[in-house]
Design an enzyme around this catalytic site. Sequence first.
Site, mmCIF file in Angstrom:
data_model
loop_
_atom_site.group_PDB
_atom_site.id
_atom_site.type_symbol
_atom_site.label_atom_id
_atom_site.label_comp_id
_atom_site.label_asym_id
_atom_site.label_seq_id
_atom_site.Cartn_x
_atom_site.Cartn_y
_atom_site.Cartn_z
ATOM 1 N N GLY A 87 6.472 11.410 -2.202
ATOM 2 C CA GLY A 87 6.467 10.305 -1.344
ATOM 3 C C GLY A 87 7.631 10.352 -0.461
ATOM 4 O O GLY A 87 8.602 10.701 -0.783
ATOM 5 N N ASP A 88 7.540 9.471 0.611
ATOM 6 C CA ASP A 88 8.800 9.322 1.451
ATOM 7 C C ASP A 88 9.593 8.128 0.955
ATOM 8 O O ASP A 88 9.114 6.994 0.388
ATOM 9 C CB ASP A 88 8.228 8.877 2.933
ATOM 10 N N ALA A 119 1.966 4.821 0.957
ATOM 11 C CA ALA A 119 3.168 4.678 0.569
ATOM 12 C C ALA A 119 3.420 3.452 -0.294
ATOM 13 O O ALA A 119 2.841 2.474 -0.279
ATOM 14 C CB ALA A 119 4.153 4.508 1.682
ATOM 15 N N GLU A 143 -8.924 15.968 4.955
ATOM 16 C CA GLU A 143 -8.470 14.560 4.498
ATOM 17 C C GLU A 143 -8.612 13.435 5.069
ATOM 18 O O GLU A 143 -8.840 13.293 6.154
ATOM 19 C CB GLU A 143 -6.914 14.884 4.790
ATOM 20 N N LYS A 191 -12.039 10.506 10.536
ATOM 21 C CA LYS A 191 -12.676 10.528 12.259
ATOM 22 C C LYS A 191 -13.877 11.681 11.955
ATOM 23 O O LYS A 191 -13.643 12.771 12.196
ATOM 24 C CB LYS A 191 -11.680 11.017 13.376
ATOM 25 N N TYR A 208 6.357 23.051 3.166
ATOM 26 C CA TYR A 208 6.792 22.844 4.428
ATOM 27 C C TYR A 208 7.234 24.039 5.194
ATOM 28 O O TYR A 208 8.144 24.589 5.308
ATOM 29 C CB TYR A 208 8.083 21.743 4.288
ATOM 30 N N THR A 233 -5.737 10.560 0.532
ATOM 31 C CA THR A 233 -4.024 9.993 0.417
ATOM 32 C C THR A 233 -4.004 8.999 -0.424
ATOM 33 O O THR A 233 -4.791 8.196 -0.915
ATOM 34 C CB THR A 233 -3.181 10.103 1.816
ATOM 35 N N TYR A 234 -2.600 8.643 -0.751
ATOM 36 C CA TYR A 234 -1.904 7.829 -1.391
ATOM 37 C C TYR A 234 -0.953 6.935 -0.696
ATOM 38 O O TYR A 234 -0.098 7.587 -0.111
ATOM 39 C CB TYR A 234 -1.310 8.269 -2.769
ATOM 40 N N GLN A 285 2.552 21.103 5.211
ATOM 41 C CA GLN A 285 2.566 20.204 6.236
ATOM 42 C C GLN A 285 1.937 20.639 7.595
ATOM 43 O O GLN A 285 1.881 21.881 7.598
ATOM 44 C CB GLN A 285 4.273 19.788 6.557
#
Length: 291
Positions: free
Chosen positions: A108-109, A51, A17, A275, A148, A48-49, A179
Site C-alpha cells: 500500500g502507499d 488505501a 481490474e 469501464k 515494477y 483493488t483495496y 505496474q
Amino acid sequence: MKLTKFLNQNQLSLSFEVFPPKTDTAFDSVKHATEEIAKLRPSFMSVTYGAGGGTSRYTLDIAKNIKANYGVPTLAHLTCVSSTRETVRARIADMREAGIQNVMALRGDIPKELENADRGGWDYKHAIELVRELKESGADFCIGGACYPEIHPESENQKEDIRYLKEKVDAGCEFLTTQMFFDNNLLYNFLYKIREAGITVPIIPGIMPITNGNQVERAIKLSGSFMPQRFKSLVDKFGTSPAAMKQAGIAYATDQIIDLFANGMTNVHVYSMNKPDVAEAIQRNLLDILG
Ligand code: FAD
C-alpha cells in the site's frame, strides 16, 4: 479456482481490474459496471483495496458477487502498511470466510501525512510481511505480488528493487503483476533481469488504456511511468477530444497487448477502471487473437 492453474498454461487471455466504491451510495453503480465486465468472461478479475482499508468490505462483496454469479475467478487485493496486525488478521479471516482463493499481497502507499513519520513501531513496513502473514494464517491462498518494470519510485536502484522482489517471491508469491508501462521494451528488459536473478514465477503485464486526456497526468504521477514520444504525440493531438482520445487510447493499449502476446506473454492484465466499454472494445479488437 487458483490463478496459478491457468497462468502456467499457454492459452492467451485477458484479465481486468476493477475498484470498489468508496461509499454505500456508489455501490450499486460500481457493482453494475463490474458485472458488465464479468460478462466478457475474462480469465480473472482483480478487485483493488482502497488505501487505508476503508473499502475492505466492498472489495470482498464485489469479488464474491463476480465469482458466485458470473463464474469469473477473482483476485482480492489487500494492503498492510497503515494497518495494525490485528486489523490485517481480521481481514484475512474475512477473506477466508468469503471463500477467496486468490489474494494480491500489497504494502500500500504510505499516507501523505505519514511520509516523514518514524516507521520503527509499525506492524508492517513491506509487502513481504503480509505475504508471510497470509502463509501463517493456514488458509490455502494463492498469493500474488506487485512488481515494477521501471523500479518502485522509493527504490534506490533496480538491483536493490529486484533483490527485495526475489525475497517476496521466496516468501510465497506465486505470480507477479506489473505496474503499468507504456513502452514494452521496459518490460522485456525487466523480465531478462528478474529471470537472471532467479525469479521464475509467472509475470502478468499490467496495461492501462489511457482514454481520457485528464487521466494522463494522474496515471504518470502515481506510477512514475515513462511516456514514449509516440504516446505523448497521441495525447498532444487527441487529449482534448474525449471521443478521439478514447479511440486512440484503446488502439494504443491493443497494440501493446498484441506485441506482448507476440513476445511470449500469455495473460495480460488490463487496468479497466470500472469501464466496461473500454474492456469490451479491447477484447473485441483481440477476438481472433484470443481465439
Ligand atoms: P513492497 O513490495 O513492500 O515494495 C515497496 C518498496 O519497498 C520497494 O521500493 C521495495 O524495493 C522496497 N522493499 C521491499 N521489501 C523491502 C525490505 N525487506 N527492506 C527494504 N526495502 C524493501 N495500492 C493500494 O492501496 N490498493 C491496491 O489495491 C493496489 N493494487 C496494486 C496492484 C498492482 C499490480 C501494483 C503494481 C500496485 C498496486 N497498489 C495498490 C500500489 C502499491 O500499494 C504501491 O505501489 C506501494 O507503494 C508498494 O506496494 P508493494 O506491495 O509493491 O510494496
